[in-house]
Design a protein around this motif. Structure first.
Motif, PDB file in Angstrom:
ATOM      1  N   VAL A 372       0.853  -1.187   0.000  1.00 15.72           N
ATOM      2  CA  VAL A 372       0.000   0.000   0.000  1.00 15.72           C
ATOM      3  C   VAL A 372       0.890   1.239   0.000  1.00 15.72           C
ATOM      4  CG1 VAL A 372      -0.266  -0.001   2.528  1.00 15.72           C
ATOM      5  CG2 VAL A 372      -1.953   1.168   1.126  1.00 15.72           C
ATOM      6  N   ALA A 373       0.564   2.198  -0.866  1.00 20.63           N
ATOM      7  CA  ALA A 373       1.303   3.471  -0.899  1.00 20.63           C
ATOM      8  C   ALA A 373       0.356   4.552  -0.406  1.00 20.63           C
ATOM      9  CB  ALA A 373       1.752   3.773  -2.319  1.00 20.63           C
ATOM     10  N   ASN A 374       0.864   5.435   0.422  1.00 19.14           N
ATOM     11  CA  ASN A 374       0.008   6.490   0.975  1.00 19.14           C
ATOM     12  C   ASN A 374       0.449   7.862   0.507  1.00 19.14           C
ATOM     13  OD1 ASN A 374      -2.110   5.589   3.002  1.00 19.14           O
ATOM     14  ND2 ASN A 374      -0.335   4.332   3.571  1.00 19.14           N
ATOM     15  N   VAL A 375      -0.490   8.595  -0.050  1.00 16.56           N
ATOM     16  CA  VAL A 375      -0.217   9.975  -0.451  1.00 16.56           C
ATOM     17  C   VAL A 375      -1.526  10.720  -0.223  1.00 16.56           C
ATOM     18  CG1 VAL A 375      -0.461   9.130  -2.832  1.00 16.56           C
ATOM     19  CG2 VAL A 375       0.252  11.435  -2.462  1.00 16.56           C
ATOM     20  N   PHE A 376      -1.494  11.715   0.657  1.00 17.34           N
ATOM     21  CA  PHE A 376      -2.807  12.213   1.092  1.00 17.34           C
ATOM     22  C   PHE A 376      -2.770  13.613   1.718  1.00 17.34           C
ATOM     23  CE2 PHE A 376      -2.151  11.401   5.637  1.00 17.34           C
ATOM     24  CZ  PHE A 376      -1.097  10.501   5.586  1.00 17.34           C
ATOM     25  N   HIS A 377      -4.018  14.124   1.928  1.00 14.54           N
ATOM     26  CA  HIS A 377      -4.194  15.450   2.522  1.00 14.54           C
ATOM     27  C   HIS A 377      -4.095  15.304   4.057  1.00 14.54           C
ATOM     28  CE1 HIS A 377      -5.590  16.166  -1.476  1.00 14.54           C
ATOM     29  NE2 HIS A 377      -6.779  15.628  -1.306  1.00 14.54           N
ATOM     30  N   ALA A 378      -2.867  15.349   4.574  1.00 12.09           N
ATOM     31  CA  ALA A 378      -2.649  15.047   5.989  1.00 12.09           C
ATOM     32  C   ALA A 378      -3.300  16.078   6.906  1.00 12.09           C
ATOM     33  CB  ALA A 378      -1.154  14.981   6.265  1.00 12.09           C
ATOM     34  N   GLY A 379      -3.281  17.326   6.481  1.00 11.96           N
ATOM     35  CA  GLY A 379      -3.841  18.385   7.323  1.00 11.96           C
ATOM     36  C   GLY A 379      -5.314  18.176   7.607  1.00 11.96           C
ATOM     37  N   ASP A 380      -6.037  17.602   6.642  1.00 13.20           N
ATOM     38  CA  ASP A 380      -7.475  17.322   6.824  1.00 13.20           C
ATOM     39  C   ASP A 380      -7.708  15.929   7.392  1.00 13.20           C
ATOM     40  OD1 ASP A 380      -7.561  19.553   5.237  1.00 13.20           O
ATOM     41  OD2 ASP A 380      -8.246  18.512   3.452  1.00 13.20           O
ATOM     42  N   GLY A 381      -6.646  15.152   7.563  1.00 15.33           N
ATOM     43  CA  GLY A 381      -6.823  13.750   7.971  1.00 15.33           C
ATOM     44  C   GLY A 381      -7.480  12.927   6.871  1.00 15.33           C
ATOM     45  N   VAL A 412     -13.573   4.387  10.560  1.00 15.04           N
ATOM     46  CA  VAL A 412     -14.788   4.604  11.372  1.00 15.04           C
ATOM     47  C   VAL A 412     -14.471   4.339  12.847  1.00 15.04           C
ATOM     48  CG1 VAL A 412     -17.168   3.846  11.779  1.00 15.04           C
ATOM     49  CG2 VAL A 412     -16.314   4.043   9.433  1.00 15.04           C
ATOM     50  N   GLU A 413     -13.720   3.260  13.113  1.00  8.17           N
ATOM     51  CA  GLU A 413     -13.393   2.902  14.501  1.00  8.17           C
ATOM     52  C   GLU A 413     -12.677   4.021  15.241  1.00  8.17           C
ATOM     53  OE1 GLU A 413     -12.858  -1.803  13.695  1.00  8.17           O
ATOM     54  OE2 GLU A 413     -11.118  -0.764  14.536  1.00  8.17           O
ATOM     55  N   VAL A 414     -11.796   4.746  14.529  1.00  9.99           N
ATOM     56  CA  VAL A 414     -11.034   5.798  15.221  1.00  9.99           C
ATOM     57  C   VAL A 414     -11.759   7.150  15.203  1.00  9.99           C
ATOM     58  CG1 VAL A 414      -8.814   4.658  14.780  1.00  9.99           C
ATOM     59  CG2 VAL A 414      -9.618   6.433  13.203  1.00  9.99           C
ATOM     60  N   GLY A 415     -13.020   7.135  14.756  1.00 13.91           N
ATOM     61  CA  GLY A 415     -13.819   8.367  14.823  1.00 13.91           C
ATOM     62  C   GLY A 415     -13.869   9.136  13.519  1.00 13.91           C
ATOM     63  N   GLY A 416     -13.433   8.503  12.432  1.00 10.25           N
ATOM     64  CA  GLY A 416     -13.444   9.190  11.138  1.00 10.25           C
ATOM     65  C   GLY A 416     -14.611   8.759  10.278  1.00 10.25           C
ATOM     66  N   CYS A 417     -14.460   8.895   8.966  1.00  8.26           N
ATOM     67  CA  CYS A 417     -15.551   8.485   8.093  1.00  8.26           C
ATOM     68  C   CYS A 417     -15.039   7.867   6.791  1.00  8.26           C
ATOM     69  CB  CYS A 417     -16.538   9.629   7.888  1.00  8.26           C
ATOM     70  SG  CYS A 417     -16.125  10.749   6.604  1.00  8.26           S
ATOM     71  N   ILE A 418     -15.962   7.207   6.074  1.00  2.36           N
ATOM     72  CA  ILE A 418     -15.579   6.330   4.969  1.00  2.36           C
ATOM     73  C   ILE A 418     -15.264   7.065   3.673  1.00  2.36           C
ATOM     74  CG2 ILE A 418     -16.842   4.349   5.887  1.00  2.36           C
ATOM     75  CD1 ILE A 418     -19.052   5.051   3.794  1.00  2.36           C
ATOM     76  N   THR A 419     -15.459   8.365   3.650  1.00  2.22           N
ATOM     77  CA  THR A 419     -15.021   9.119   2.487  1.00  2.22           C
ATOM     78  C   THR A 419     -14.660  10.542   2.892  1.00  2.22           C
ATOM     79  OG1 THR A 419     -15.683  10.065   0.352  1.00  2.22           O
ATOM     80  CG2 THR A 419     -17.469   9.485   1.839  1.00  2.22           C
ATOM     81  N   GLY A 420     -13.592  11.051   2.282  1.00  3.29           N
ATOM     82  CA  GLY A 420     -13.225  12.430   2.541  1.00  3.29           C
ATOM     83  C   GLY A 420     -13.731  13.316   1.426  1.00  3.29           C
ATOM     84  N   GLU A 421     -13.612  12.795   0.184  1.00  3.42           N
ATOM     85  CA  GLU A 421     -13.974  13.662  -0.936  1.00  3.42           C
ATOM     86  C   GLU A 421     -14.450  12.912  -2.173  1.00  3.42           C
ATOM     87  OE1 GLU A 421     -10.310  15.836  -1.297  1.00  3.42           O
ATOM     88  OE2 GLU A 421      -9.273  14.155  -2.224  1.00  3.42           O
ATOM     89  N   HIS A 422     -14.274  11.602  -2.227  1.00  7.80           N
ATOM     90  CA  HIS A 422     -14.654  10.880  -3.451  1.00  7.80           C
ATOM     91  C   HIS A 422     -16.104  10.437  -3.462  1.00  7.80           C
ATOM     92  CE1 HIS A 422     -10.149   9.764  -4.179  1.00  7.80           C
ATOM     93  NE2 HIS A 422     -10.404  11.053  -4.304  1.00  7.80           N
ATOM     94  N   GLY A 423     -16.777  10.525  -2.343  1.00  8.79           N
ATOM     95  CA  GLY A 423     -18.189  10.162  -2.295  1.00  8.79           C
ATOM     96  C   GLY A 423     -18.403   8.671  -2.085  1.00  8.79           C
ATOM     97  N   VAL A 424     -19.661   8.307  -1.957  1.00  6.46           N
ATOM     98  CA  VAL A 424     -20.035   6.916  -1.661  1.00  6.46           C
ATOM     99  C   VAL A 424     -20.277   6.152  -2.965  1.00  6.46           C
ATOM    100  CG1 VAL A 424     -21.781   5.460  -0.542  1.00  6.46           C
ATOM    101  CG2 VAL A 424     -21.050   7.593   0.551  1.00  6.46           C
ATOM    102  N   GLY A 425     -21.090   6.720  -3.829  1.00  4.83           N
ATOM    103  CA  GLY A 425     -21.371   6.083  -5.121  1.00  4.83           C
ATOM    104  C   GLY A 425     -21.821   4.645  -4.966  1.00  4.83           C
ATOM    105  N   VAL A 426     -21.232   3.783  -5.788  1.00  3.27           N
ATOM    106  CA  VAL A 426     -21.493   2.344  -5.673  1.00  3.27           C
ATOM    107  C   VAL A 426     -20.414   1.745  -4.783  1.00  3.27           C
ATOM    108  CG1 VAL A 426     -21.540   0.155  -6.949  1.00  3.27           C
ATOM    109  CG2 VAL A 426     -22.389   2.233  -8.033  1.00  3.27           C
ATOM    110  N   GLU A 427     -19.214   2.302  -4.941  1.00  2.00           N
ATOM    111  CA  GLU A 427     -18.045   1.707  -4.313  1.00  2.00           C
ATOM    112  C   GLU A 427     -18.205   1.515  -2.805  1.00  2.00           C
ATOM    113  OE1 GLU A 427     -14.964   4.315  -3.553  1.00  2.00           O
ATOM    114  OE2 GLU A 427     -13.389   2.796  -3.466  1.00  2.00           O
ATOM    115  N   LYS A 428     -18.739   2.536  -2.124  1.00  5.39           N
ATOM    116  CA  LYS A 428     -18.728   2.458  -0.657  1.00  5.39           C
ATOM    117  C   LYS A 428     -20.113   2.274  -0.074  1.00  5.39           C
ATOM    118  CE  LYS A 428     -14.623   5.105  -0.133  1.00  5.39           C
ATOM    119  NZ  LYS A 428     -14.270   6.504  -0.269  1.00  5.39           N
TER     120      LYS A 428
END
Ligand SMILES: Cc1cc2nc3c(=O)[nH]c(=O)nc-3n(C[C@H](O)[C@H](O)[C@H](O)COP(=O)(O)OP(=O)(O)OC[C@H]3O[C@@H](n4cnc5c(N)ncnc54)[C@H](O)[C@@H]3O)c2cc1C
Length: 490
Positions: A372-381, A412-428
């Motif tokens: 897994v490679a991680n590249v992300f908006h760290a400031g927003d979590g 979700v367990e750590v208090g976050g949510c399943i999407t930051g910006e890509h939406g739920v759509g079908v995928e999630k």
């Protein structure tokens, strides 16, 4: 819920061709092929037909006809979405907003832009630049994605930490309802009376209406921007440094993080001069007046050193700043070069959990036998783990999906949510059952029914049926204990 449409494809096409240029009512599979998926190409479906209306009146008529015959409608911008939100319905119409591509007005005094929904995100800033203005939310796909899609997904980007998501940068949205009425939500005033339907509409993933016009806020271009790049020899230190910067009182224009896989891939691609041996890399941009930028840059450098940075470099010119960002901005295609396929996840966690979640992800990577490679908006979590896999290896995609589900469950367990910006759509759609209980999901269904009583707008996306959720939860419960080992063996 839609019932089976009672109109044939030929009848529907004929009706549309009576008021839309026949060239823009597409019915043959070869021409419809580009519409069968969005950016998440593992989910695809051929629609009944595709229409490209050119006026709001035409959109209204399309909606009235579809509503009458209970034909599903999927609105589509540029199709860059990453959650299969714009994937067609096999018995439905794809309503492309590609012809709505005009910037209607830029008002430099009010700092606003009035746009048709098919205007590309980047085109707004390009046009506003002549007034020293720009549009804040900057998804990495901004060269292609449309403002209508941005509204539907409440899109974010590198600069949203300081300047907000799409929802924070809108004045109003005009939309055509499922029943074909034209409604404007929001206003030019700072606040509006009544319920905040603009916020409701933003992020509604094409489920509540078809966006036909958007009025956005524009921002003055900052005097100067500089970026500090800091390398760390552990993910823990890098993750902790993110919280360190913010708690120091600095609100960076952007604060992005990459892990070792992403650092090397991006540096190979962009030759950005990243510290290739680092386990974590932070890019922290500060913008504003020259004085405030110099002061905050010095503070950020100090904070990074305090949190154990092994290297710190600050851009001294616009060229150097652009080069440092080039690696980050090309990280997705760069990762694409080190693996036959990758699956881009999107989840959000509280910032304080960054190091914990990244370390858990490293463990999961071993358990599932996938990099897994991680590249992300760290400031927003806002995490974007890229799970590397090979779709030609039997079982590897399924294992990737299971790994992805585990990452989202962890968010979700750590208090976050399943999407930051890509939406739920079908995928999630399945993970909505993890995020929300049935009473909460019922609220979404009630809102949807109020806007779209016949359920024709983007059915099957965004909000799962309650029965499905109950089944999914019990399946998850059973699988949870065995998942990594079972899945790892395909
Ligand atoms: C390489 C890459 C990088 C990306 N980076 C980011 C990022 O940094 N941040 C981010 O937020 N996203 C990112 N995305 C995801 C995507 O670009 C955004 O979700 C974008 O807002 C989608 O816009 P679009 O015009 O392509 O919409 P589409 O993909 O066409 O549609 C997306 C959803 O919006 C609905 N929709 C589209 N237009 C309308 C309309 N006029 N009215 C009602 N509903 C509508 C569709 O039905 C669908 O549900 C990235 C995608 C890619 C491929």
């Amino acid at each position: 819920m839609t019932t089976k449409p009672k109109v044939s494809k030929a009848e529907l096409a004929e009706q549309f061709r009576s008021f839309i240029d026949p060239d823009y009512v597409i019915t043959d599979s070869e021409t419809m092929k580009p519409y069968e998926c969005d950016g998440l190409s593992m989910y695809c479906e051929m629609p009944l037909l595709v229409v490209l209306p050119e006026t709001v009146e035409q959109v209204q008529r399309v909606m009235r006809i579809c509503n009458e015959h209970k034909v599903p409608v999927v609105a589509r911008g540029a199709g860059t979405g990453l959650s299969a939100g714009a994937m067609p319905h096999k018995e439905g119409v794809v309503l492309s907003l590609a012809k709505f591509n005009r910037i209607l007005e830029i008002d430099p005094l009010a700092r606003t832009a009035r746009l048709q929904p098919g205007v590309r995100n980047l085109a707004i800033s390009e046009e506003a630049a002549q007034y020293g203005l720009y549009y804040g939310p900057d998804p990495s796909s901004q060269i292609a994605c449309t403002i209508g899609g941005n509204v539907a997904e409440n899109s974010g980007g590198v600069h949203c930490l300081k300047y907000g998501l799409t929802v924070h940068n809108l004045h109003s949205v005009e939309m055509v309802t499922a029943e074909g009425d034209v409604v404007t939500v929001g206003s030019d005033a700072l606040d509006v009376c009544g319920m905040d339907l603009l916020a409701l509409m933003t992020g509604s993933e094409g489920l509540l209406g078809v966006v036909t016009e958007v009025k956005v806020k524009l921002l003055p271009k900052p005097e100067v921007a500089r970026v500090v790049m800091a390398g760390f020899d552990s993910v823990q230190n890098g993750g902790d440094a993110v919280g360190g910067v913010i708690s120091h009182g600095i609100i960076p224009g952007g604060l992005e993080m990459m892990d070792s896989h992403a650092i090397v891939a991006a540096d190979d691609f962009a030759k950005a001069g990243y510290p290739r041996e680092a386990k974590a890399l932070l890019l922290c941009e500060v913008d504003g007046t020259v004085e405030e930028v110099d002061e905050h840059i010095a503070q950020a450098e100090e904070v990074f050193r305090k949190f154990g940075a092994t290297s710190v470099r600050t851009s001294e010119s616009e060229e150097e700043r652009a080069l440092l960002w080039k690696g980050r901005k090309s990280a997705f295609p760069a990762v694409g070069r080190i693996s036959p396929d990758y699956y881009c996840m999107d989840g959000t966690i509280p910032r304080r959990e960054l190091a914990n979640v990244l370390l858990r992800m490293e463990e999961m990577s071993e358990e599932f036998g996938l990099r897994v490679a991680n590249v992300f908006h760290a400031g927003d979590g806002n995490l974007h783990p890229l799970i590397l896999f090979d779709s030609n290896v039997p079982g590897e995609f399924e294992r990737t999906e299971a790994f992805g589900s585990s990452i989202l469950r962890l968010c979700v367990e750590v208090g976050g949510c399943i999407t930051g910006e890509h939406g739920v759509g079908v995928e999630k759609i399945r993970q909505m059952a993890v995020q929300f209980n049935d009473d909460e999901l019922q609220q979404f269904h009630d809102v949807k029914a109020a806007f779209d009583p016949a359920g024709i707008l983007n059915p099957g996306k965004g909000v799962p049926a309650l029965k499905f959720c109950q089944e999914y939860r019990s399946l998850e419960h059973k699988q949870h204990k065995h998942e990594p080992t079972e899945a790892a063996h395909g």
